[in-house]
Design an enzyme around this catalytic site. Structure first.
Site, PDB file in Angstrom:
ATOM      1  N   LYS A  65       0.780   0.001   8.866  1.00 26.36           N
ATOM      2  CA  LYS A  65      -0.481  -0.737   9.197  1.00 26.36           C
ATOM      3  C   LYS A  65      -0.984  -1.604   8.294  1.00 26.36           C
ATOM      4  CE  LYS A  65      -1.735   3.319  12.233  1.00 26.36           C
ATOM      5  NZ  LYS A  65      -2.669   4.279  12.563  1.00 26.36           N
ATOM      6  N   ASN A 155     -11.328  14.858  -1.397  1.00 26.45           N
ATOM      7  CA  ASN A 155      -9.926  14.831  -1.140  1.00 26.45           C
ATOM      8  C   ASN A 155      -9.027  15.372  -2.322  1.00 26.45           C
ATOM      9  OD1 ASN A 155      -7.594  13.608   0.216  1.00 26.45           O
ATOM     10  ND2 ASN A 155      -7.276  12.318  -1.561  1.00 26.45           N
TER      11      ASN A 155
HETATM   12  P1  ATR Z   1      -2.420   8.830   6.376  1.00 25.21           P
HETATM   13  O1  ATR Z   1      -2.502   7.315   6.357  1.00 25.21           O
HETATM   14  O2  ATR Z   1      -1.890   9.415   7.875  1.00 25.21           O
HETATM   15  O3  ATR Z   1      -3.981   9.364   6.509  1.00 25.21           O
HETATM   16  P2  ATR Z   1      -1.779   9.589   3.891  1.00 25.21           P
HETATM   17  O4  ATR Z   1      -2.151   8.259   3.649  1.00 25.21           O
HETATM   18  O5  ATR Z   1      -0.328  10.151   3.364  1.00 25.21           O
HETATM   19  O6  ATR Z   1      -1.483   9.619   5.681  1.00 25.21           O
HETATM   20  O7  ATR Z   1      -2.740  10.886   3.449  1.00 25.21           O
HETATM   21  C1  ATR Z   1      -2.854  12.063   3.821  1.00 25.21           C
HETATM   22  C2  ATR Z   1      -3.998  12.508   3.403  1.00 25.21           C
HETATM   23  O8  ATR Z   1      -3.609  14.028   3.377  1.00 25.21           O
HETATM   24  C3  ATR Z   1      -4.649  12.283   1.762  1.00 25.21           C
HETATM   25  O9  ATR Z   1      -5.782  12.514   1.941  1.00 25.21           O
HETATM   26  C4  ATR Z   1      -3.789  13.556   1.250  1.00 25.21           C
HETATM   27  O10 ATR Z   1      -4.339  13.805   0.095  1.00 25.21           O
HETATM   28  P3  ATR Z   1      -4.054  13.037  -1.459  1.00 25.21           P
HETATM   29  O11 ATR Z   1      -4.690  11.907  -1.673  1.00 25.21           O
HETATM   30  O12 ATR Z   1      -4.391  14.018  -2.400  1.00 25.21           O
HETATM   31  O13 ATR Z   1      -2.245  12.942  -1.292  1.00 25.21           O
HETATM   32  C5  ATR Z   1      -3.947  14.598   2.204  1.00 25.21           C
HETATM   33  N1  ATR Z   1      -2.847  15.705   1.861  1.00 25.21           N
HETATM   34  C6  ATR Z   1      -1.547  15.803   2.183  1.00 25.21           C
HETATM   35  N2  ATR Z   1      -1.041  16.692   1.809  1.00 25.21           N
HETATM   36  C7  ATR Z   1      -2.078  17.605   1.258  1.00 25.21           C
HETATM   37  C8  ATR Z   1      -2.090  19.074   0.672  1.00 25.21           C
HETATM   38  N3  ATR Z   1      -1.024  19.773   0.699  1.00 25.21           N
HETATM   39  N4  ATR Z   1      -3.461  19.441   0.312  1.00 25.21           N
HETATM   40  C9  ATR Z   1      -4.486  18.510   0.253  1.00 25.21           C
HETATM   41  N5  ATR Z   1      -4.458  17.368   1.037  1.00 25.21           N
HETATM   42  C10 ATR Z   1      -3.317  16.938   1.171  1.00 25.21           C
END
Ligand code: ATR
Length: 289
Positions: A65, A155
């Site tokens: 995207k 976040n």
């Molecule tokens: P998308 O584009 O679909 O939103 P992404 O950019 O990979 O996917 O974002 C995933 C989100 O989930 C992020 O906010 C990520 O937090 P970080 O910025 O700290 O990576 C969050 N996320 C993923 N796994 C996580 C976990 N185990 N605990 C807390 N937040 C998590």
């Protein structure tokens, strides 16, 4: 026959063909919606040559995207406010060689919420958004266009939340508030809407660790995860009496603008201004989850 595709990697299990084929069948429109799984190093080339590949448009899904947004900008596409802040697009129509681009995740989120909870008032109170990935950007911009009084963003990695805050300030002069992850439970006091935009709670992922004790009972709780349909967060919210909105509706509603653009003439000739997300369509997609 007009051909459209969804481009992603992986994309094999995309539900988009089911949605668009439902409308093609329903309105007896000659068209084809295909899945194109494209390796990341081929995306640039594929996207620029979409028309030569026989397509009048496409949907873009993970992880392209943001890349699609950059290419569209380079090609001189007109960029709307939501697209600019989200810095991501998911819907493209090629018209006379020009790329008409949209991010329909944001309106998809808003329309689904409003359709699911008819009396929901965006202006009533603060919104707590969990997560600062690609999905959060579109959703935050979308709710700002609905004039929510306050957005609280949390976040795990606070820098990613601060980055979104900075961009929203620069691009549309709106302030959002970033709060540290360890204040998640307290941040829910007085909220009108809670949104999980992370992948936590999805099948194969750990659940989101959250205590809803401070959340008002009349707040709406929504999740963008739709596998499972009722995530642990939604289940916990439901058990204490909060109304919930699952993530499947957003998937269905984000598909509407694309179909309307690609098949506008066909719909017009049938006297239809927009396709609809019907109960039948929802049930069809839900049965495949
Ligand atoms: P998308 O584009 O679909 O939103 P992404 O950019 O990979 O996917 O974002 C995933 C989100 O989930 C992020 O906010 C990520 O937090 P970080 O910025 O700290 O990576 C969050 N996320 C993923 N796994 C996580 C976990 N185990 N605990 C807390 N937040 C998590």
């Amino acid at each position: 026959m007009k051909k459209v595709c969804v481009i992603g990697y992986p994309a094999k299990h995309s539900l988009s063909p089911v949605i668009h084929n439902y409308w093609l069948d329903k309105y007896d429109i000659q068209g084809k919606y295909e899945i194109r799984e494209v390796e990341p190093n081929n995306f640039d080339n594929f996207f620029r040559n979409l028309y030569n590949e026989g397509y009048v448009g496409c949907n873009i899904t993970v992880p392209f995207k943001e890349a699609a947004f950059k290419i569209a900008k380079e090609l001189g596409s007109e960029i709307g406010t939501i697209e600019n802040v989200a810095a991501a697009i998911n819907t493209v129509l090629i018209n006379d060689g020009k790329y008409i681009v949209k991010n329909s995740d944001a309106p998809g989120f808003n329309v689904n919420l409003q359709e699911s909870v008819k009396e929901f008032d965006f202006k009533k109170g603060k919104v707590v958004v969990i997560g600062a990935g690609g999905a959060a950007r579109g959703i935050i911009t979308g709710i700002i266009t609905k004039h929510v009084p306050e957005v609280i963003l949390l976040n795990r990695t606070i820098e990613n939340a601060e980055q979104i805050k900075k961009e929203i300030k620069n691009k549309i002069s709106k302030d959002i508030k970033v709060i540290s992850w360890d204040k998640l439970n307290e941040s829910l006091a007085g909220a009108n809407l809670l949104i999980n935009t992370t992948s936590l709670g999805m099948i194969g992922q750990p659940p989101l660790e959250i205590n809803l004790h401070h959340l008002p009972k009349d707040a709406i709780v929504t999740d963008i995860v739709y596998r499972p349909l009722v995530t642990p967060l939604l289940k916990a919210a439901q058990q204490r009496g909060n109304q919930i909105v699952d993530g499947l509706g957003m998937l269905l509603y984000q598909a509407v603008p694309g179909f309307n653009m690609w098949f506008s003439e066909e719909l017009k000739s049938r006297g239809i201004s927009s396709v609809e997300v019907t109960k039948e369509l929802r049930e069809k997609v839900e049965s495949l989850l």
